[in-house]
Design a protein around this motif. Structure first.
Motif, PDB file in Angstrom:
ATOM      1  N   ARG A 146      38.068  39.041  11.550  1.00 21.47           N
ATOM      2  CA  ARG A 146      37.688  40.084  11.989  1.00 21.47           C
ATOM      3  C   ARG A 146      37.046  41.036  11.565  1.00 21.47           C
ATOM      4  O   ARG A 146      35.530  41.531  11.842  1.00 21.47           O
ATOM      5  N   GLU A 147      37.125  41.066   9.850  1.00 20.70           N
ATOM      6  CA  GLU A 147      36.479  41.392   9.041  1.00 20.70           C
ATOM      7  C   GLU A 147      34.969  41.092   8.907  1.00 20.70           C
ATOM      8  O   GLU A 147      34.443  41.767   8.197  1.00 20.70           O
ATOM      9  N   LEU A 148      34.987  40.021   8.691  1.00 19.93           N
ATOM     10  CA  LEU A 148      33.244  38.944   9.341  1.00 19.93           C
ATOM     11  C   LEU A 148      32.923  39.250  10.131  1.00 19.93           C
ATOM     12  O   LEU A 148      31.241  38.776   9.980  1.00 19.93           O
ATOM     13  N   ARG A 149      32.849  39.755  11.070  1.00 17.13           N
ATOM     14  CA  ARG A 149      32.258  40.634  11.755  1.00 17.13           C
ATOM     15  C   ARG A 149      31.572  42.532  11.568  1.00 17.13           C
ATOM     16  O   ARG A 149      31.358  43.044  12.408  1.00 17.13           O
ATOM     17  N   SER A 150      32.351  43.033  10.860  1.00 16.42           N
ATOM     18  CA  SER A 150      32.174  44.276  10.192  1.00 16.42           C
ATOM     19  C   SER A 150      30.387  44.875   9.885  1.00 16.42           C
ATOM     20  O   SER A 150      30.044  43.189   9.648  1.00 16.42           O
ATOM     21  N   ARG A 182      41.997  25.937   6.569  1.00 16.65           N
ATOM     22  CA  ARG A 182      40.596  25.371   7.203  1.00 16.65           C
ATOM     23  C   ARG A 182      40.749  26.043   8.563  1.00 16.65           C
ATOM     24  O   ARG A 182      39.520  25.862   9.425  1.00 16.65           O
ATOM     25  N   GLN A 183      41.445  26.929   9.480  1.00 21.20           N
ATOM     26  CA  GLN A 183      41.354  26.756  10.205  1.00 21.20           C
ATOM     27  C   GLN A 183      40.174  28.241  10.538  1.00 21.20           C
ATOM     28  O   GLN A 183      39.739  28.610  11.511  1.00 21.20           O
ATOM     29  N   ALA A 184      40.117  28.933   9.147  1.00 19.54           N
ATOM     30  CA  ALA A 184      38.882  29.584   8.837  1.00 19.54           C
ATOM     31  C   ALA A 184      37.385  29.100   9.372  1.00 19.54           C
ATOM     32  O   ALA A 184      36.761  29.674   9.405  1.00 19.54           O
ATOM     33  N   TRP A 185      37.491  28.116   9.145  1.00 18.39           N
ATOM     34  CA  TRP A 185      36.219  27.044   8.953  1.00 18.39           C
ATOM     35  C   TRP A 185      34.851  27.739  10.266  1.00 18.39           C
ATOM     36  O   TRP A 185      34.182  27.840  10.219  1.00 18.39           O
ATOM     37  N   PRO A 186      35.899  27.616  11.821  1.00 17.47           N
ATOM     38  CA  PRO A 186      34.810  27.662  12.640  1.00 17.47           C
ATOM     39  C   PRO A 186      34.293  29.205  12.519  1.00 17.47           C
ATOM     40  O   PRO A 186      32.882  29.399  13.073  1.00 17.47           O
ATOM     41  N   SER A 187      34.746  30.286  11.596  1.00 17.18           N
ATOM     42  CA  SER A 187      34.266  31.485  11.374  1.00 17.18           C
ATOM     43  C   SER A 187      32.993  31.587  10.864  1.00 17.18           C
ATOM     44  O   SER A 187      33.060  32.344  10.291  1.00 17.18           O
ATOM     45  N   ILE A 188      33.089  30.411   9.752  1.00 15.24           N
ATOM     46  CA  ILE A 188      32.693  30.919   8.875  1.00 15.24           C
ATOM     47  C   ILE A 188      30.754  30.373   9.425  1.00 15.24           C
ATOM     48  O   ILE A 188      30.166  28.858   9.096  1.00 15.24           O
ATOM     49  N   THR A 189      29.541  31.147   9.602  1.00 19.90           N
ATOM     50  CA  THR A 189      28.869  30.850  11.073  1.00 19.90           C
ATOM     51  C   THR A 189      27.796  30.658  10.295  1.00 19.90           C
ATOM     52  O   THR A 189      27.579  31.513   8.897  1.00 19.90           O
ATOM     53  N   ARG A 190      26.905  30.542  10.867  1.00 18.84           N
ATOM     54  CA  ARG A 190      24.970  30.480  10.272  1.00 18.84           C
ATOM     55  C   ARG A 190      25.073  31.297   9.878  1.00 18.84           C
ATOM     56  O   ARG A 190      23.751  31.372   8.807  1.00 18.84           O
ATOM     57  N   ALA A 191      25.496  32.500  10.203  1.00 20.58           N
ATOM     58  CA  ALA A 191      24.685  34.033  10.455  1.00 20.58           C
ATOM     59  C   ALA A 191      25.021  34.362   9.008  1.00 20.58           C
ATOM     60  O   ALA A 191      24.232  35.314   8.863  1.00 20.58           O
ATOM     61  N   LEU A 192      26.540  34.417   8.676  1.00 16.63           N
ATOM     62  CA  LEU A 192      26.819  34.414   7.688  1.00 16.63           C
ATOM     63  C   LEU A 192      26.528  33.752   6.186  1.00 16.63           C
ATOM     64  O   LEU A 192      26.163  33.914   5.139  1.00 16.63           O
ATOM     65  N   VAL A 205      27.345  38.980  -0.195  1.00 11.73           N
ATOM     66  CA  VAL A 205      28.157  38.344   1.581  1.00 11.73           C
ATOM     67  C   VAL A 205      27.239  36.694   1.629  1.00 11.73           C
ATOM     68  O   VAL A 205      28.653  35.745   1.610  1.00 11.73           O
ATOM     69  N   ALA A 206      25.872  36.272   1.720  1.00 10.72           N
ATOM     70  CA  ALA A 206      25.589  34.679   1.555  1.00 10.72           C
ATOM     71  C   ALA A 206      26.511  34.188   0.577  1.00 10.72           C
ATOM     72  O   ALA A 206      26.232  33.154   0.713  1.00 10.72           O
ATOM     73  N   ARG A 207      26.235  34.643  -0.509  1.00 17.65           N
ATOM     74  CA  ARG A 207      27.050  33.731  -2.127  1.00 17.65           C
ATOM     75  C   ARG A 207      28.458  34.051  -2.079  1.00 17.65           C
ATOM     76  O   ARG A 207      28.935  32.052  -2.041  1.00 17.65           O
ATOM     77  N   SER A 208      29.257  34.469  -0.923  1.00 20.84           N
ATOM     78  CA  SER A 208      30.787  34.855  -1.061  1.00 20.84           C
ATOM     79  C   SER A 208      30.649  33.235   0.717  1.00 20.84           C
ATOM     80  O   SER A 208      31.929  32.493   0.313  1.00 20.84           O
ATOM     81  N   ALA A 209      30.075  33.362   1.506  1.00 17.15           N
ATOM     82  CA  ALA A 209      29.666  32.819   2.532  1.00 17.15           C
ATOM     83  C   ALA A 209      29.306  31.033   2.153  1.00 17.15           C
ATOM     84  O   ALA A 209      30.556  30.234   2.295  1.00 17.15           O
ATOM     85  N   TRP A 210      28.424  31.276   1.334  1.00 10.47           N
ATOM     86  CA  TRP A 210      28.017  29.217   0.628  1.00 10.47           C
ATOM     87  C   TRP A 210      30.035  28.885  -0.436  1.00 10.47           C
ATOM     88  O   TRP A 210      29.972  27.790   0.269  1.00 10.47           O
ATOM     89  N   GLY A 269      26.399  17.998   7.047  1.00  8.91           N
ATOM     90  CA  GLY A 269      25.793  19.180   8.277  1.00  8.91           C
ATOM     91  C   GLY A 269      25.497  20.369   7.245  1.00  8.91           C
ATOM     92  O   GLY A 269      24.392  21.282   7.564  1.00  8.91           O
ATOM     93  N   LEU A 270      26.905  20.620   7.086  1.00 10.14           N
ATOM     94  CA  LEU A 270      26.787  22.233   5.794  1.00 10.14           C
ATOM     95  C   LEU A 270      25.410  21.552   4.952  1.00 10.14           C
ATOM     96  O   LEU A 270      24.995  23.384   4.758  1.00 10.14           O
ATOM     97  N   ALA A 271      25.303  20.518   4.312  1.00  4.83           N
ATOM     98  CA  ALA A 271      24.271  20.540   3.329  1.00  4.83           C
ATOM     99  C   ALA A 271      22.997  21.207   3.962  1.00  4.83           C
ATOM    100  O   ALA A 271      22.656  21.902   3.280  1.00  4.83           O
ATOM    101  N   ALA A 272      23.232  20.704   5.179  1.00  2.00           N
ATOM    102  CA  ALA A 272      21.606  21.132   6.393  1.00  2.00           C
ATOM    103  C   ALA A 272      21.404  22.248   5.911  1.00  2.00           C
ATOM    104  O   ALA A 272      19.706  23.127   6.209  1.00  2.00           O
ATOM    105  N   VAL A 273      22.036  23.487   6.167  1.00  2.00           N
ATOM    106  CA  VAL A 273      22.142  24.896   6.666  1.00  2.00           C
ATOM    107  C   VAL A 273      22.184  24.901   5.200  1.00  2.00           C
ATOM    108  O   VAL A 273      21.142  26.286   5.202  1.00  2.00           O
ATOM    109  N   LEU A 274      22.882  24.568   4.202  1.00  6.61           N
ATOM    110  CA  LEU A 274      22.800  25.551   3.172  1.00  6.61           C
ATOM    111  C   LEU A 274      21.089  25.560   2.245  1.00  6.61           C
ATOM    112  O   LEU A 274      20.972  26.342   2.091  1.00  6.61           O
ATOM    113  N   ALA A 275      20.715  24.724   2.818  1.00  2.00           N
ATOM    114  CA  ALA A 275      19.037  24.110   2.511  1.00  2.00           C
ATOM    115  C   ALA A 275      18.346  24.682   2.735  1.00  2.00           C
ATOM    116  O   ALA A 275      17.568  25.165   2.669  1.00  2.00           O
ATOM    117  N   THR A 276      19.372  25.299   3.801  1.00  2.00           N
ATOM    118  CA  THR A 276      17.542  26.543   4.662  1.00  2.00           C
ATOM    119  C   THR A 276      17.511  27.516   3.668  1.00  2.00           C
ATOM    120  O   THR A 276      16.283  28.466   3.964  1.00  2.00           O
TER     121      THR A 276
END
Length: 222
Positions: free
Chosen positions: A78-82, A101-111, A119-124, A138-145
């Motif tokens: 819930r805090e991820l939407r703060s 790893r239940q948390a994985w789907p919540s690590i969004t592109r927005a984060l 925030v971005a560093r913590s998300a990475w 797939g994650l690498a492709a997002v991080l590369a942006t």
């Protein structure tokens, strides 16, 4: 007798987490982790969102890891939407320490591309720990942006995250090394250097990459 003492200690600990003195807050966080109780979880997370002292924040995270995931995970997600950047950053940091790893789907592109560098560093960091097997590319492709973003501390953090993904990052790095933006190209080349030579050091890798880019190279010649 033990139950009575615990019931007495819980209000004291909760009160201590709001004390003006950082030393008292640190002891309260230690107490909450030493004797976990469901009543501590919300307060620990609430305090994490506003705590100014690094060592206290670190103890708050440790205390949360001592509680059952069934209690902490829903509240942290819930805090991820703060709206508060520190709330998001600390929740991500704690999720990376819990490692569920239940948390994985919540690590969004927005984060992963959050406008706040902390925030971005913590998300990475959280992402490379929580990513399921087979989804690294797939994650690498997002991080590369995010290559080329920010100052040295932010760039180093991203490079470390990408290196943690291993060879799965190579297609994304190779694509980024031909980008029109020189900062992106240099950061991609430096990250590739660190992947192949972890002892090189980021400062050396980034300066060498800048020289290559300045000479018009992409690091892919030969």
């Amino acid at each position: 007798m033990t139950t009575i003492k615990q019931d007495t200690d819980i209000p004291r600990t909760l009160q201590g987490l709001d004390d003006d003195r950082s030393s008292v807050r640190l002891r309260a966080a230690l107490a909450a982790g030493t004797t976990p109780d469901a009543r501590f979880v919300d307060k620990l997370i609430e305090r994490s969102a506003i705590e100014p002292e690094f060592f206290v924040r670190d103890m708050l995270t440790w205390a949360l890891t001592r509680h059952p995931v069934s209690l902490t995970l829903p509240a942290l997600l819930r805090e991820l939407r703060s709206q508060g950047a520190q709330a998001r950053s600390q929740a991500l940091h704690t999720l990376s320490k819990i490692g569920d790893r239940q948390a994985w789907p919540s690590i969004t592109r927005a984060l992963l591309s959050d406008g706040d560098d902390d925030v971005a560093r913590s998300a990475w960091r959280a992402a490379v720990i929580l990513v399921p097997e087979g989804e690294e590319a797939g994650l690498a492709a997002v991080l590369a942006t995010q290559l080329g973003r920010g100052e040295r501390e932010t760039q180093l953090s991203l490079s470390r995250a990408l290196v943690e993904l291993g060879d799965a990052v190579m297609p994304a790095l190779r694509a980024a090394s031909t980008a029109s933006d020189r900062r992106v190209r240099a950061h991609a080349l430096a990250t590739e250097r660190l992947l192949h030579d972890p002892d090189a050091g980021f400062e050396f890798a980034i300066e060498e990459a800048k020289r290559v880019v300045a000479l018009g190279g992409s690091g892919q010649e030969g």
